[in-house]
Design a protein around this motif. Structure first.
Motif, mmCIF file in Angstrom:
data_model
loop_
_atom_site.group_PDB
_atom_site.id
_atom_site.type_symbol
_atom_site.label_atom_id
_atom_site.label_comp_id
_atom_site.label_asym_id
_atom_site.label_seq_id
_atom_site.Cartn_x
_atom_site.Cartn_y
_atom_site.Cartn_z
ATOM 1 N N ARG A 142 -7.548 -0.383 -1.538
ATOM 2 C CA ARG A 142 -8.432 0.552 -0.832
ATOM 3 C C ARG A 142 -7.740 1.910 -0.683
ATOM 4 N NH1 ARG A 142 -9.691 -2.801 2.717
ATOM 5 N NH2 ARG A 142 -11.659 -3.505 1.782
ATOM 6 N N GLU A 143 -6.458 1.886 -0.315
ATOM 7 C CA GLU A 143 -5.723 3.145 -0.150
ATOM 8 C C GLU A 143 -5.546 3.855 -1.488
ATOM 9 O OE1 GLU A 143 -2.070 3.086 2.002
ATOM 10 O OE2 GLU A 143 -2.832 1.746 3.579
ATOM 11 N N ARG A 202 -5.839 -4.059 1.038
ATOM 12 C CA ARG A 202 -5.531 -2.809 1.737
ATOM 13 C C ARG A 202 -4.880 -1.804 0.790
ATOM 14 N NH1 ARG A 202 -2.995 -5.007 5.351
ATOM 15 N NH2 ARG A 202 -0.803 -4.524 4.872
ATOM 16 N N SER A 246 2.821 1.899 3.176
ATOM 17 C CA SER A 246 3.765 0.876 3.635
ATOM 18 C C SER A 246 5.140 1.463 3.929
ATOM 19 C CB SER A 246 3.890 -0.226 2.579
ATOM 20 O OG SER A 246 5.019 -1.043 2.834
ATOM 21 N N PRO A 261 -5.371 -10.066 1.703
ATOM 22 C CA PRO A 261 -5.702 -8.895 2.526
ATOM 23 C C PRO A 261 -4.718 -7.745 2.330
ATOM 24 C CG PRO A 261 -6.008 -10.893 3.784
ATOM 25 C CD PRO A 261 -5.383 -11.304 2.500
ATOM 26 N N ARG A 262 -3.395 -8.068 2.143
ATOM 27 C CA ARG A 262 -2.416 -6.990 1.923
ATOM 28 C C ARG A 262 -2.745 -6.229 0.656
ATOM 29 N NH1 ARG A 262 2.900 -7.081 -0.598
ATOM 30 N NH2 ARG A 262 1.865 -8.541 -2.011
ATOM 31 N N ASP A 309 -11.087 -10.638 2.216
ATOM 32 C CA ASP A 309 -11.755 -9.328 2.185
ATOM 33 C C ASP A 309 -12.835 -9.419 1.113
ATOM 34 O OD1 ASP A 309 -12.507 -6.642 1.659
ATOM 35 O OD2 ASP A 309 -10.571 -5.939 2.463
ATOM 36 N N PRO A 331 0.828 -1.211 0.000
ATOM 37 C CA PRO A 331 0.000 0.000 0.000
ATOM 38 C C PRO A 331 0.863 1.262 0.000
ATOM 39 C CG PRO A 331 -0.683 -1.525 1.714
ATOM 40 C CD PRO A 331 0.604 -2.035 1.197
#
Length: 1003
Positions: free
Chosen positions: A994-995, A991, A812, A987-988, A979, A809
């Motif tokens: 989404r960002e 995320r 990160s 999931p990583r 998710d 992301p």
């Protein structure tokens, strides 16, 4: 996303999205750069050269170096008479590596290129054009001829200047030094006047290497030794006085130059050799050596003589001691048959006589050999006391004809103007047979001196020449050069030991040359050069030493060039009104070009008016910080290093350099000398046209230049491949840094271990790279950087971090830390490579910093000492060893088609050592091994597990990863779809998406 075998620099585009699936490739931080994968150096490099000219790079470098210690690489002048060859390219690139790296090490590293413009090769070219037109050189006024020589040299200076610049060599190309420039010619004249003033310049008669083809004396540096077949003769000299028991004997000599027998004046022997009287007891009736003949010979060589003479039987009658030999006198072997040879031939004890070949006696003709001359002169008083005429005859003229001082052979020729053997040998041999003093004859193939220009044999001949004495105490008063009563040889030897030599063996080499060389012959009987601008009184034979006259000459040369010396009424112009020109001889011999080039320091390093960038040099030996280096091929120990040392020591009492670096010669791929006839010549122009100058520069830097270098198509291919890997690794860094935001700084302490490990490697390399550059060890620079880029970065760090860099992301810290580390790596690597790949590093730098002037205005990076972490490095060394076992196991799985990518694997790693296992558990070892999952287990592992012999206690059992393949990162995980908003990614990755969507960077 990671794919272990995907090469750095290759495209990282994702395949097109499947029907109904989002195009995740647009959400990845893939590398973005306009820096091309294909270099196109032949086209790009001239554009960069034009830019350097436009921004005045050389001027900016001098401004950047203001107030820094000076490092001056004084250019050894190439000769202005043709296109450059691969040896020139090696030499000039190596010089550029030195100057650029010293500049980046914090010096004001100035380079003023120069050219040798006088001398025989240029004269030859003009004479060839005359012959083609049917013109007679002797009918052309000397000044007109000299002007044509000057124009020829000017043309080739311009051609070579552009060829040198095309190699990427930076320097003051707009203001080079030329030995034919008027101020230079004036200074060269001043320098020879200094030798006249300090008492070391003299005119003498001495045997010198003489080219009949070129009609000039040659310096030792202009001589090379090639195979040659010579006539050999054993000649008998009848004993005329001394031990009564020896009066019927003859002393036998052996020589490879029968034509020098008329010039014989003595026989040399050695008191360290055992001699005997031998009598012939059996021989063929028509033999030259007959029954009853008595010969005095070295015992160790008697058998050889009798075999050559076809003697069938002989006896040794008695010893002949050295005390008896020195009392003997002989008659010349031609004395009984040809008028003019009725003089005494003495025996002289000499250290140069050996038992290696011949008879143990050496025919001594002081007109035609250095050893002959030296032993004759050393015995001058002894000879005079015995009423022996010590004058050395002139038996051969400039065209190779024997003179009337060789009675009976006048007009016979030793060598003709084509370099072919004349009729002199046969005439002398025939006369020796008629005199009954030829014992044997033969042929010998051996190494014989040839001119390095005409490639034709030379002769030693006695000529009036101008010399600089090496063993006369220097009179310091006229020039101010400190001598302390020392000779030029003694000063030079002291200065050699005060100089740094790279490699160190160079010191011994030049020491031996200086210690053993004869006086320096500085005159040439040619037209194109700086004259020995002195006057000699016709009666006293003294050189005129007058500061007013010398100043008048130098001023004229500075305004008109050395042509002023050859003008009409020149003697009147320079001598009047103080002296009567009729009383003086004007010397029209020109100086040896080695004196010209040996004087370059005087009109370059010591000339602040014409070369202001070199003004104010204060060398370390004088308490300053500045250093002067000379750099040339190893043959220049006998050439430019040598003449520069003698010239400077004679006029300044010191060497002109602080350090001397030498390189070898360029051979083909098989180690053979290049020649057009063999078709193995590698022209730098061709390499540049096909591949670019940076490939040549990489070859030079990566080679051991202290030895001979090899080059050819296959070798160049390896450097093209090495270059490709370097370029693509740096291209990948440029592409990744497109996503670097300096506002998101993490800092060294905030970085993870892997980033800190890479910065530790930079700290390690910083010391190694700086040390290598300071020691002029460029192959170590290339080796260290290639290993770092290929092994530490491309195959390890970048391979691991591609997943985080592409897929993590925006928030990160791992991704941001990696980018920050890459920024530091990029800067260090680019700057470290800059002196070597001058064009590519400039292109790279401007791609990253488009507003910069040039990478070459930067210094080497200052790497913080705090980055050094040896404990961390030791830890990761263990981790990388275990990683190698995992990689080896997966390579087999891939080869067997059981997996495609390493991301399809989740191996079991068995580690028997508890400490090592605990260490591995402190890192994400699956990430380090680029697998989707990985388990670390205790024990030796099953028998079928993969092992490496050099990593004991570690075994790997390949297993397939469980779960689904992430559509974005390609990792296989049971968490894919956890998710619900993003059901086909981990999931990583969810995320990250989404960002990115919240930031408006992906939809």
């Amino acid at each position: 996303m990671n794919e272990q075998k995907r090469p750095i620099g290759a495209t990282d585009e994702k395949p097109a999205a499947a029907d109904g699936q989002p195009d995740y490739s647009k959400s990845l931080y893939l590398p973005q750069t306009d820096f091309p994968m294909r270099a196109g150096l032949p086209k790009k490099e001239p554009e960069i050269l034009a830019r350097w000219s436009e921004i005045g790079l050389y001027r900016q470098l001098r401004e950047a170096g203001r107030d820094r210690p000076k490092f001056v690489l004084h250019d050894g002048p190439p000769y202005a008479n043709g296109n450059i060859h691969i040896g020139h390219a090696l030499n000039k690139i190596l010089k550029d590596l030195v100057t650029r790296s010293q500049q980046m090490l914090g010096k004001d590293s100035n380079y003023v290129p120069g050219w040798d413009c006088h001398g025989l090769p240029i004269e030859w070219k003009i004479e060839e054009s005359y012959r083609a037109k049917g013109k007679n050189k002797d009918a052309v006024p000397v000044i007109e001829f000299r002007r044509e020589c000057r124009a020829f040299a000017e043309h080739w200076v311009e051609v070579q200047r552009e060829e040198f610049k095309r190699l990427g060599v930076t320097g003051d190309w707009d203001h080079p030094y030329l030995t034919m420039a008027y101020p230079a010619e004036a200074q060269i004249a001043r320098e020879i006047m200094k030798f006249a003033a300090n008492g070391t310049l003299y005119r003498g008669s001495k045997p010198v290497m003489w080219s009949v083809v070129e009609k000039t004396a040659l310096a030792e540096a202009e001589v090379e030794y090639e195979d040659h077949t010579s006539d050999t003769v054993f000649v008998a000299f009848p004993v005329t006085s001394g031990d009564a028991e020896l009066l019927d004997a003859r002393i036998v000599i052996w020589t490879t130059t029968p034509w020098t027998i008329p010039a014989n004046r003595a026989i040399s022997f050695s008191s360290k050799i055992a001699y005997g009287l031998y009598r012939v007891t059996a021989a063929p009736a028509q033999n030259w050596a007959k029954v009853g003949d008595a010969f005095i010979l070295a015992d160790a060589l008697a058998d050889g003589l009798f075999k050559a003479a076809k003697v069938e039987g002989f006896v040794r009658a008695r010893d002949v001691a050295a005390e008896a030999l020195v009392e003997l006198s002989c008659a010349h072997p031609l004395a009984a048959t040809i008028p003019g040879y009725a003089f005494t031939v003495p025996l002289l004890d000499g250290d140069h006589v050996t038992e290696e070949t011949g008879t143990g006696f050496v025919h001594t003709a002081p007109s035609h050999g250095r050893d002959d001359f030296d032993i004759w002169m050393a015995h001058g008083r002894w000879l005079a006391e015995r009423n022996i005429e010590t004058r050395i005859p002139y038996t051969v003229d400039a065209d190779g004809f024997l003179t009337n001082e060789a009675p009976g052979f006048e007009g016979r020729r030793v060598i003709d103007d084509k370099g072919n053997k004349g009729d002199a040998n046969e005439a002398v041999i025939k006369a020796l047979i008629e005199a009954g003093n030829l014992v044997a004859r033969g042929k010998l193939k051996h190494q014989y001196p040839h001119s390095w220009r005409s490639k034709k044999p030379l002769i030693f001949r006695n000529t009036p020449q101008w010399f600089i004495a090496l063993d006369r105490p220097i009179d310091a008063a006229p020039t101010g050069a400190p001598s302390n009563g020392l000779t030029l040889r003694e000063i030079a030897l002291q200065e050699i030991s005060a100089t740094k030599w790279y490699p160190a063996a160079g010191e011994n080499r030049i020491t031996g040359m200086i210690a053993n060389r004869p006086d320096w012959v500085v005159s040439r009987q040619r037209a194109w050069g700086v004259p020995i601008a002195v006057f000699v009184h016709k009666e006293t034979k003294e050189i005129l030493k007058d500061a007013t006259v010398n100043q008048r000459i130098a001023d004229a040369f500075a305004q008109e060039g050395a042509d002023a010396w050859f003008g009409e009424q020149a003697a009147y112009r320079f001598l009047e009104p103080e002296y009567n020109p009729r009383d003086y001889e004007k010397i029209d011999d020109v100086l040896d070009v080695w004196f010209d080039s040996g004087s370059t320091h005087a009109f370059t390093l010591d000339d602040p008016i014409h070369f202001p960038g070199l003004a104010g040099i204060r060398r370390v030996r004088d308490g300053g910080d500045d250093e002067v280096m000379y750099l040339e091929g190893s043959d220049q120990h006998r050439g430019w290093f040598h003449s520069s040392l003698l010239e400077s020591c004679g006029t300044r009492g010191r060497a002109p350099y602080d350090a001397v670096l030498t390189h070898g010669f360029v051979l083909d791929e098989k180690g053979q000398k290049m020649s057009k006839s063999q078709g193995n010549v590698v022209a730098p122009q061709t390499v540049i046209k096909d591949s670019g100058a940076d490939i040549l520069r990489l070859w030079v830097a990566a080679s051991d230049y202290s030895d001979d270098l090899r080059i050819g198509p296959e070798i160049l291919k390896t450097f093209v491949e090495t270059y490709r890997k370097l370029r693509n690794t740096i291209r990948w860094m440029l592409g990744s840094l497109a996503h670097y935001d300096p506002r998101e700084t993490i800092g060294h302490n905030g970085m993870g271990e892997l980033e800190r490990l890479m910065l530790h490697r930079l700290a390690e390399l910083d010391g190694e790279i700086r040390d290598a550059y300071q020691r002029f060890d460029y192959k170590r620079v290339v080796a260290r950087l290639s290993a770092f880029l290929n092994t530490d970065l491309s195959a390890f760090y970048f391979d691991i971090r591609k997943d985080a860099l592409y897929c993590d992301p925006p928030s990160s810290e791992k991704r941001r830390a990696a980018l920050e580390a890459i920024k530091q790596i990029f800067r260090c690597v680019t700057l470290w490579l800059a002196p070597i790949l001058v064009f590519t590093s400039e292109e790279i730098w401007l791609s990253r910093y488009p507003d910069a002037d040039s990478v070459h205005l930067e210094a080497f990076p200052e790497v913080p000492a705090a980055w050094r972490d040896d404990a961390l490095a030791a830890k990761w060394e263990q981790i990388r060893r275990v990683r190698a076992v995992v990689t080896g196991a997966l390579e087999i799985e891939r080869a067997q088609k059981r997996i495609g990518s390493s991301l399809e694997a989740a191996p079991g790693v068995f580690v028997s050592d508890d400490g090592l296992r605990a260490l591995l558990e402190t890192v994400d070892f699956a990430e380090i091994c680029i697998t989707s999952d990985l388990s670390i287990e205790a024990g030796e592992g099953p028998a079928e597990a993969f092992r490496l012999d050099d990593v004991p206690g570690v075994a790997v059992l390949p297993r397939l990863a469980e779960g689904r393949k992430c559509a974005r990162s390609w990792k296989i995980s049971p968490l894919v779809g956890a998710d619900p908003e993003f059901p086909d990614v981990t999931p990583r990755d969810a995320r990250a998406l989404r960002e990115l969507r919240a930031a408006g960077r992906w939809s």
